[in-house]
Design a protein around this motif. Sequence first.
Motif: not given
Length: 240
Positions: A197-208
């Motif tokens: 949360a302190q480092t990235v500009d954007r997040a990709l989240i994958i599940s299964r």
Amino acid sequence: MNGTPPVVAVEGLTKRYDGQAVVEDLTFHLDRGQITGFLGPNGAGKSTTLRLLLGLASPSSGTARVLGKPYADLGDPARTVGAVLESNDFHPARSGRDHLRVLALASGIGRARVDEALETVELTAASSRAVRTYSLGMRQRLGLAAALLGNPELLVLDEPINGLDPAGVHWLRAFLRSYADQGGTVLVSSHVLAEVAQTVDRALIISRGRLVADRPISDFAQDGQTLETAYLALTAVVAP
């Protein structure tokens, strides 16, 4: 974008083992100057996706391209992509400097870059020591130095803060920000959500194996949520 391909283009990427989809219909693009967090539970398909991107495995369907080409077709991969996966292969009796010299020689990179990379990751003082004497955090830094030898346009990092002390984590965060601000692109897989949360500009989240979120990191803080609460809700497995 003036016809310039994205740094990373993953389109409909699918990988099956024994008929079971580990990664399924995954699509995302990465552009220059951005740090992207790649998040998901154990077994979600993160490591498989990185292996597919780096040409270490072949997709069942779909494509993963770097600057418009599969990794295997890059003319000078060491100067295009620098990768640090969890299992770094170090000869325990070889010094940190000699480890980098072997890699540089194999990639046609001048020796001067070895010392520059060691200085960048703050390992110069320990570079003559055998790698077997390195702590886990020092090995992480050595792996990053190896990834940086070719001055790549893209860094792919799998759990890079594993083994780093708080000062090392702070250093890595500042380094990645500087790298991205100079036009580099970073894809970083991590389980440490507070640091992400302190480092990235954007997040990709994958599940299964499927993409469940692709948002600017600031979007996860809306409505009083945190990245952690959003992540847990998005990756929750409902019991049958």
